[in-house]
Design an enzyme around this catalytic site. Sequence first.
Site, PDB file in Angstrom:
ATOM      1  N   TYR A  59       0.820  -1.214   0.000  1.00  0.00           N
ATOM      2  CA  TYR A  59       0.000   0.000   0.000  1.00  0.00           C
ATOM      3  C   TYR A  59       0.859   1.271   0.000  1.00  0.00           C
ATOM      4  CZ  TYR A  59      -4.151  -2.824   0.372  1.00  0.00           C
ATOM      5  OH  TYR A  59      -5.140  -3.726   0.091  1.00  0.00           O
ATOM      6  N   ASN A  97     -13.073   2.548  -5.838  1.00  0.00           N
ATOM      7  CA  ASN A  97     -11.670   2.975  -5.884  1.00  0.00           C
ATOM      8  C   ASN A  97     -11.227   3.591  -4.559  1.00  0.00           C
ATOM      9  OD1 ASN A  97     -11.833   2.170  -8.548  1.00  0.00           O
ATOM     10  ND2 ASN A  97     -12.170   4.243  -9.324  1.00  0.00           N
ATOM     11  N   ILE A  98      -9.983   3.368  -4.229  1.00  0.00           N
ATOM     12  CA  ILE A  98      -9.432   3.948  -2.991  1.00  0.00           C
ATOM     13  C   ILE A  98      -8.579   5.177  -3.307  1.00  0.00           C
ATOM     14  CG2 ILE A  98      -9.543   1.751  -1.744  1.00  0.00           C
ATOM     15  CD1 ILE A  98      -6.569   1.332  -2.241  1.00  0.00           C
ATOM     16  N   HIS A 114     -14.919   0.915  -0.541  1.00  0.00           N
ATOM     17  CA  HIS A 114     -13.758   0.061  -0.235  1.00  0.00           C
ATOM     18  C   HIS A 114     -12.687   0.828   0.528  1.00  0.00           C
ATOM     19  CE1 HIS A 114     -14.802  -2.943  -3.706  1.00  0.00           C
ATOM     20  NE2 HIS A 114     -15.614  -3.024  -2.672  1.00  0.00           N
ATOM     21  N   CYS A 141      -0.611   4.853  17.018  1.00  0.00           N
ATOM     22  CA  CYS A 141      -1.896   5.521  16.735  1.00  0.00           C
ATOM     23  C   CYS A 141      -1.932   6.857  17.484  1.00  0.00           C
ATOM     24  CB  CYS A 141      -3.044   4.619  17.214  1.00  0.00           C
ATOM     25  SG  CYS A 141      -4.655   5.427  17.203  1.00  0.00           S
ATOM     26  N   LEU A 209     -14.783  -0.339 -20.840  1.00  0.00           N
ATOM     27  CA  LEU A 209     -13.954  -0.569 -22.036  1.00  0.00           C
ATOM     28  C   LEU A 209     -14.439  -1.802 -22.787  1.00  0.00           C
ATOM     29  CD1 LEU A 209     -11.482   0.662 -23.408  1.00  0.00           C
ATOM     30  CD2 LEU A 209     -10.045  -0.969 -22.194  1.00  0.00           C
ATOM     31  N   GLU A 210     -14.959  -2.774 -22.007  1.00  0.00           N
ATOM     32  CA  GLU A 210     -15.468  -4.017 -22.616  1.00  0.00           C
ATOM     33  C   GLU A 210     -16.587  -4.545 -21.736  1.00  0.00           C
ATOM     34  OE1 GLU A 210     -11.807  -6.121 -22.513  1.00  0.00           O
ATOM     35  OE2 GLU A 210     -11.895  -6.459 -20.361  1.00  0.00           O
TER      36      GLU A 210
HETATM   37  N1  APR Z   1     -12.112   3.114 -19.585  1.00  0.00           N
HETATM   38  C1  APR Z   1     -13.162   2.376 -19.133  1.00  0.00           C
HETATM   39  N2  APR Z   1     -13.039   1.134 -18.599  1.00  0.00           N
HETATM   40  C2  APR Z   1     -11.798   0.629 -18.527  1.00  0.00           C
HETATM   41  C3  APR Z   1     -10.655   1.328 -18.978  1.00  0.00           C
HETATM   42  C4  APR Z   1     -10.853   2.623 -19.530  1.00  0.00           C
HETATM   43  N3  APR Z   1      -9.836   3.361 -19.977  1.00  0.00           N
HETATM   44  N4  APR Z   1      -9.569   0.537 -18.773  1.00  0.00           N
HETATM   45  C5  APR Z   1     -10.019  -0.597 -18.213  1.00  0.00           C
HETATM   46  N5  APR Z   1     -11.352  -0.550 -18.071  1.00  0.00           N
HETATM   47  C6  APR Z   1     -12.246  -1.564 -17.505  1.00  0.00           C
HETATM   48  C7  APR Z   1     -11.793  -2.989 -17.729  1.00  0.00           C
HETATM   49  O1  APR Z   1     -12.278  -3.473 -18.971  1.00  0.00           O
HETATM   50  C8  APR Z   1     -12.454  -3.700 -16.546  1.00  0.00           C
HETATM   51  O2  APR Z   1     -13.757  -4.151 -16.900  1.00  0.00           O
HETATM   52  O3  APR Z   1     -12.266  -1.377 -16.111  1.00  0.00           O
HETATM   53  C9  APR Z   1     -12.561  -2.624 -15.468  1.00  0.00           C
HETATM   54  C10 APR Z   1     -11.591  -2.816 -14.328  1.00  0.00           C
HETATM   55  O4  APR Z   1     -11.934  -4.016 -13.685  1.00  0.00           O
HETATM   56  P1  APR Z   1     -11.080  -4.486 -12.411  1.00  0.00           P
HETATM   57  O5  APR Z   1      -9.632  -4.386 -12.741  1.00  0.00           O
HETATM   58  O6  APR Z   1     -11.656  -5.794 -11.979  1.00  0.00           O
HETATM   59  O7  APR Z   1     -11.367  -3.353 -11.310  1.00  0.00           O
HETATM   60  P2  APR Z   1     -12.672  -3.190 -10.429  1.00  0.00           P
HETATM   61  O8  APR Z   1     -13.885  -3.694 -11.169  1.00  0.00           O
HETATM   62  O9  APR Z   1     -12.693  -1.789  -9.974  1.00  0.00           O
HETATM   63  O10 APR Z   1     -12.379  -4.161  -9.173  1.00  0.00           O
HETATM   64  C11 APR Z   1     -13.322  -4.146  -8.126  1.00  0.00           C
HETATM   65  O11 APR Z   1     -11.862  -5.588  -6.837  1.00  0.00           O
HETATM   66  O12 APR Z   1      -9.701  -6.077  -6.280  1.00  0.00           O
HETATM   67  C12 APR Z   1     -10.864  -5.505  -5.810  1.00  0.00           C
HETATM   68  O13 APR Z   1     -11.066  -3.842  -4.197  1.00  0.00           O
HETATM   69  C13 APR Z   1     -10.658  -4.048  -5.510  1.00  0.00           C
HETATM   70  O14 APR Z   1     -12.168  -2.211  -5.836  1.00  0.00           O
HETATM   71  C14 APR Z   1     -11.567  -3.333  -6.473  1.00  0.00           C
HETATM   72  C15 APR Z   1     -12.598  -4.387  -6.820  1.00  0.00           C
END
Ligand code: APR
Length: 241
Positions: A59, A97-98, A114, A141, A209-210
Amino acid sequence: MAKIDPSSQIVVLTGAGISKESGLDTFRDKDGIWSRVRIEDVATPEAFARDPVRVHEFYNARRQGLLNANVQPNPAHAALVRLERDWPGGVLIVTQNIDDLHERAGSVNVIHMHGELLKSRCAGCGHIDDCRHDLSVEFECAACGQAGGLRPHVVWFGEMPLLMDEIEQVLAQAGLFLSIGTSGNVYPAAGFVEVVRHYGRGHSVELNLEPSVGATSFAETRYGPAGELVPRYVEELLRAV
Ligand code: APR
Protein backbone atom coordinates in the site's frame (compact mmCIF):
# COMPACT_ATOMS: atom_id res chain seq x y z
CA MET A 1 -30.90 7.83 -24.92
CA ALA A 2 -33.64 6.81 -22.49
CA LYS A 3 -35.59 9.70 -20.90
CA ILE A 4 -34.54 10.07 -17.23
CA ASP A 5 -36.70 12.03 -14.77
CA PRO A 6 -34.52 15.09 -14.00
CA SER A 7 -35.89 15.22 -10.45
CA SER A 8 -34.58 11.70 -9.74
CA GLN A 9 -31.13 11.03 -8.26
CA ILE A 10 -28.37 9.51 -10.37
CA VAL A 11 -26.20 6.89 -8.62
CA VAL A 12 -22.81 6.30 -10.26
CA LEU A 13 -20.71 3.23 -9.43
CA THR A 14 -17.09 3.58 -10.46
CA GLY A 15 -14.26 1.07 -10.59
CA ALA A 16 -10.56 1.05 -11.43
CA GLY A 17 -11.27 1.58 -15.14
CA ILE A 18 -12.25 5.22 -14.59
CA SER A 19 -8.77 5.90 -13.15
CA LYS A 20 -6.84 3.96 -15.81
CA GLU A 21 -6.42 6.99 -18.12
CA SER A 22 -5.08 8.91 -15.12
CA GLY A 23 -2.21 6.41 -14.97
CA LEU A 24 -3.42 4.09 -12.18
CA ASP A 25 -3.47 0.33 -12.77
CA THR A 26 -6.66 -1.70 -12.80
CA PHE A 27 -6.80 -5.08 -11.05
CA ARG A 28 -7.90 -7.68 -13.59
CA ASP A 29 -6.70 -6.37 -16.92
CA LYS A 30 -3.87 -8.46 -18.36
CA ASP A 31 -1.27 -6.10 -16.84
CA GLY A 32 -3.36 -5.44 -13.74
CA ILE A 33 -2.34 -5.45 -10.08
CA TRP A 34 -3.57 -9.00 -9.43
CA SER A 35 -1.40 -10.26 -12.28
CA ARG A 36 1.65 -9.16 -10.26
CA VAL A 37 0.72 -9.89 -6.65
CA ARG A 38 -1.67 -12.34 -4.94
CA ILE A 39 -4.73 -11.01 -3.10
CA GLU A 40 -4.04 -13.50 -0.30
CA ASP A 41 -0.60 -11.97 0.30
CA VAL A 42 -1.58 -8.30 0.57
CA ALA A 43 -5.34 -7.67 0.68
CA THR A 44 -6.84 -9.77 3.49
CA PRO A 45 -6.89 -9.37 7.31
CA GLU A 46 -5.00 -12.68 7.51
CA ALA A 47 -2.21 -11.29 5.29
CA PHE A 48 -1.89 -8.24 7.57
CA ALA A 49 -1.74 -10.44 10.67
CA ARG A 50 0.79 -12.77 9.04
CA ASP A 51 3.08 -10.20 7.39
CA PRO A 52 2.20 -6.54 8.10
CA VAL A 53 5.50 -5.35 6.63
CA ARG A 54 4.61 -6.89 3.22
CA VAL A 55 1.10 -5.39 3.32
CA HIS A 56 2.46 -1.93 4.24
CA GLU A 57 5.01 -2.15 1.40
CA PHE A 58 2.18 -2.92 -1.08
CA TYR A 59 0.00 0.00 0.00
CA ASN A 60 2.94 2.40 0.54
CA ALA A 61 3.93 1.85 -3.11
CA ARG A 62 0.35 2.47 -4.30
CA ARG A 63 0.04 5.58 -2.07
CA GLN A 64 3.30 6.98 -3.46
CA GLY A 65 2.04 6.21 -6.97
CA LEU A 66 -1.22 8.04 -6.34
CA LEU A 67 0.63 11.09 -4.97
CA ASN A 68 2.84 11.24 -8.09
CA ALA A 69 2.29 14.61 -9.83
CA ASN A 70 1.65 12.80 -13.13
CA VAL A 71 -1.50 11.19 -11.71
CA GLN A 72 -4.36 13.63 -12.24
CA PRO A 73 -8.15 13.35 -12.68
CA ASN A 74 -9.12 12.68 -16.31
CA PRO A 75 -12.09 13.89 -18.46
CA ALA A 76 -14.30 11.10 -17.08
CA HIS A 77 -13.87 12.43 -13.52
CA ALA A 78 -14.46 15.98 -14.76
CA ALA A 79 -17.66 14.96 -16.57
CA LEU A 80 -19.06 13.54 -13.32
CA VAL A 81 -18.30 16.85 -11.57
CA ARG A 82 -20.30 18.63 -14.28
CA LEU A 83 -23.14 16.13 -13.88
CA GLU A 84 -23.20 16.67 -10.09
CA ARG A 85 -23.30 20.44 -10.63
CA ASP A 86 -26.02 20.50 -13.32
CA TRP A 87 -28.31 17.49 -12.74
CA PRO A 88 -31.45 18.72 -10.87
CA GLY A 89 -32.11 15.48 -8.95
CA GLY A 90 -28.59 15.19 -7.51
CA VAL A 91 -25.75 12.73 -8.08
CA LEU A 92 -24.07 10.27 -5.68
CA ILE A 93 -20.83 8.56 -6.67
CA VAL A 94 -20.28 5.19 -4.99
CA THR A 95 -16.71 4.30 -5.83
CA GLN A 96 -14.87 1.01 -5.36
CA ASN A 97 -11.67 2.98 -5.88
CA ILE A 98 -9.43 3.95 -2.99
CA ASP A 99 -7.85 6.82 -4.91
CA ASP A 100 -8.98 10.45 -4.39
CA LEU A 101 -9.37 11.40 -8.04
CA HIS A 102 -13.13 12.04 -7.80
CA GLU A 103 -12.55 14.52 -4.97
CA ARG A 104 -9.56 16.12 -6.68
CA ALA A 105 -11.68 16.61 -9.81
CA GLY A 106 -14.28 18.42 -7.64
CA SER A 107 -16.93 15.77 -6.89
CA VAL A 108 -18.45 16.32 -3.44
CA ASN A 109 -21.05 13.57 -2.95
CA VAL A 110 -18.76 10.51 -2.90
CA ILE A 111 -18.89 7.25 -0.91
CA HIS A 112 -15.71 5.14 -0.86
CA MET A 113 -17.23 1.70 -0.22
CA HIS A 114 -13.76 0.06 -0.24
CA GLY A 115 -12.10 2.77 1.88
CA GLU A 116 -9.41 5.33 1.02
CA LEU A 117 -5.68 4.91 0.36
CA LEU A 118 -4.91 8.38 1.78
CA LYS A 119 -6.33 7.48 5.18
CA SER A 120 -5.08 5.20 7.96
CA ARG A 121 -7.12 3.32 10.55
CA CYS A 122 -6.07 1.96 13.93
CA ALA A 123 -6.93 -1.75 14.18
CA GLY A 124 -7.06 -1.23 17.96
CA CYS A 125 -9.31 1.80 18.53
CA GLY A 126 -10.69 2.42 15.02
CA HIS A 127 -9.32 5.99 14.85
CA ILE A 128 -9.13 7.21 11.23
CA ASP A 129 -6.54 9.81 10.13
CA ASP A 130 -5.40 11.38 6.89
CA CYS A 131 -2.27 9.59 5.67
CA ARG A 132 -0.04 10.82 2.83
CA HIS A 133 3.13 9.09 4.06
CA ASP A 134 4.41 5.54 4.29
CA LEU A 135 2.91 3.48 7.10
CA SER A 136 4.90 0.92 9.11
CA VAL A 137 4.47 -1.34 12.10
CA GLU A 138 6.52 1.13 14.20
CA PHE A 139 3.89 3.87 13.87
CA GLU A 140 1.78 4.60 16.94
CA CYS A 141 -1.90 5.52 16.74
CA ALA A 142 -2.39 9.27 17.43
CA ALA A 143 -5.52 8.47 19.45
CA CYS A 144 -4.71 5.40 21.55
CA GLY A 145 -0.91 5.38 21.28
CA GLN A 146 -0.82 1.71 20.29
CA ALA A 147 1.99 0.76 17.89
CA GLY A 148 1.73 -1.93 15.22
CA GLY A 149 -2.02 -1.60 14.64
CA LEU A 150 -2.09 1.18 12.03
CA ARG A 151 -3.40 -0.12 8.70
CA PRO A 152 -4.52 1.52 5.49
CA HIS A 153 -8.20 2.55 5.77
CA VAL A 154 -8.97 0.05 3.02
CA VAL A 155 -11.61 -2.71 2.99
CA TRP A 156 -9.88 -6.05 2.44
CA PHE A 157 -11.38 -9.22 1.00
CA GLY A 158 -13.47 -10.88 3.68
CA GLU A 159 -14.39 -7.54 5.26
CA MET A 160 -17.68 -5.64 4.90
CA PRO A 161 -17.70 -2.67 2.50
CA LEU A 162 -18.65 0.68 4.05
CA LEU A 163 -22.08 2.37 4.20
CA MET A 164 -23.93 -0.49 2.55
CA ASP A 165 -27.31 0.41 4.13
CA GLU A 166 -27.10 3.95 2.73
CA ILE A 167 -26.01 2.63 -0.66
CA GLU A 168 -28.91 0.15 -0.86
CA GLN A 169 -31.39 2.94 -0.01
CA VAL A 170 -30.18 5.23 -2.79
CA LEU A 171 -30.08 2.37 -5.32
CA ALA A 172 -33.75 1.65 -4.59
CA GLN A 173 -34.72 5.25 -5.38
CA ALA A 174 -32.31 6.04 -8.23
CA GLY A 175 -33.77 7.20 -11.53
CA LEU A 176 -30.49 6.25 -13.24
CA PHE A 177 -27.73 3.81 -12.23
CA LEU A 178 -24.49 4.37 -14.12
CA SER A 179 -21.71 1.76 -13.81
CA ILE A 180 -18.33 2.99 -15.07
CA GLY A 181 -15.00 1.15 -15.34
CA THR A 182 -15.69 -1.97 -13.32
CA SER A 183 -15.42 -5.63 -14.35
CA GLY A 184 -18.36 -6.74 -12.19
CA ASN A 185 -16.28 -9.42 -10.49
CA VAL A 186 -16.56 -8.29 -6.86
CA TYR A 187 -19.71 -8.25 -4.72
CA PRO A 188 -21.62 -6.44 -3.35
CA ALA A 189 -20.83 -3.76 -6.00
CA ALA A 190 -21.34 -6.29 -8.82
CA GLY A 191 -24.89 -6.84 -7.56
CA PHE A 192 -25.95 -3.17 -7.53
CA VAL A 193 -27.51 -3.38 -10.99
CA GLU A 194 -29.74 -6.25 -9.80
CA VAL A 195 -30.83 -4.15 -6.79
CA VAL A 196 -31.85 -1.36 -9.17
CA ARG A 197 -33.73 -3.83 -11.41
CA HIS A 198 -35.44 -5.34 -8.36
CA TYR A 199 -36.96 -1.98 -7.39
CA GLY A 200 -37.80 -1.37 -11.02
CA ARG A 201 -37.46 2.42 -10.88
CA GLY A 202 -34.05 3.12 -12.38
CA HIS A 203 -32.62 2.92 -15.85
CA SER A 204 -29.25 1.10 -15.77
CA VAL A 205 -26.30 1.90 -18.01
CA GLU A 206 -22.84 0.29 -18.24
CA LEU A 207 -20.01 2.47 -19.59
CA ASN A 208 -16.89 0.32 -19.81
CA LEU A 209 -13.95 -0.57 -22.04
CA GLU A 210 -15.47 -4.02 -22.62
CA PRO A 211 -18.53 -5.96 -21.41
CA SER A 212 -18.38 -6.68 -17.67
CA VAL A 213 -19.42 -9.98 -16.10
CA GLY A 214 -22.85 -8.45 -15.45
CA ALA A 215 -23.23 -6.69 -18.81
CA THR A 216 -26.48 -8.45 -19.76
CA SER A 217 -28.18 -7.08 -16.63
CA PHE A 218 -27.94 -3.50 -17.87
CA ALA A 219 -30.72 -1.84 -19.89
CA GLU A 220 -28.10 0.02 -21.93
CA THR A 221 -24.38 -0.54 -22.54
CA ARG A 222 -21.70 1.54 -24.27
CA TYR A 223 -18.08 0.48 -24.70
CA GLY A 224 -14.91 2.50 -25.06
CA PRO A 225 -12.44 4.48 -22.92
CA ALA A 226 -14.13 6.28 -20.02
CA GLY A 227 -12.35 9.52 -20.93
CA GLU A 228 -14.37 9.60 -24.17
CA LEU A 229 -17.59 7.77 -23.17
CA VAL A 230 -18.42 9.57 -19.94
CA PRO A 231 -18.21 13.19 -21.17
CA ARG A 232 -20.31 12.24 -24.21
CA TYR A 233 -22.94 10.46 -22.11
CA VAL A 234 -23.11 13.33 -19.59
CA GLU A 235 -23.54 15.83 -22.45
CA GLU A 236 -26.48 13.79 -23.79
CA LEU A 237 -28.04 13.52 -20.32
CA LEU A 238 -27.83 17.24 -19.62
CA ARG A 239 -29.03 18.20 -23.08
CA ALA A 240 -32.23 16.23 -22.39
CA VAL A 241 -32.95 18.02 -19.09
N1 APR B 1 -12.11 3.11 -19.58
C1 APR B 1 -13.16 2.38 -19.13
N2 APR B 1 -13.04 1.13 -18.60
C2 APR B 1 -11.80 0.63 -18.53
C3 APR B 1 -10.66 1.33 -18.98
C4 APR B 1 -10.85 2.62 -19.53
N3 APR B 1 -9.84 3.36 -19.98
N4 APR B 1 -9.57 0.54 -18.77
C5 APR B 1 -10.02 -0.60 -18.21
N5 APR B 1 -11.35 -0.55 -18.07
C6 APR B 1 -12.25 -1.56 -17.50
C7 APR B 1 -11.79 -2.99 -17.73
O1 APR B 1 -12.28 -3.47 -18.97
C8 APR B 1 -12.45 -3.70 -16.55
O2 APR B 1 -13.76 -4.15 -16.90
O3 APR B 1 -12.27 -1.38 -16.11
C9 APR B 1 -12.56 -2.62 -15.47
C10 APR B 1 -11.59 -2.82 -14.33
O4 APR B 1 -11.93 -4.02 -13.68
P1 APR B 1 -11.08 -4.49 -12.41
O5 APR B 1 -9.63 -4.39 -12.74
O6 APR B 1 -11.66 -5.79 -11.98
O7 APR B 1 -11.37 -3.35 -11.31
P2 APR B 1 -12.67 -3.19 -10.43
O8 APR B 1 -13.88 -3.69 -11.17
O9 APR B 1 -12.69 -1.79 -9.97
O10 APR B 1 -12.38 -4.16 -9.17
C11 APR B 1 -13.32 -4.15 -8.13
O11 APR B 1 -11.86 -5.59 -6.84
O12 APR B 1 -9.70 -6.08 -6.28
C12 APR B 1 -10.86 -5.51 -5.81
O13 APR B 1 -11.07 -3.84 -4.20
C13 APR B 1 -10.66 -4.05 -5.51
O14 APR B 1 -12.17 -2.21 -5.84
C14 APR B 1 -11.57 -3.33 -6.47
C15 APR B 1 -12.60 -4.39 -6.82
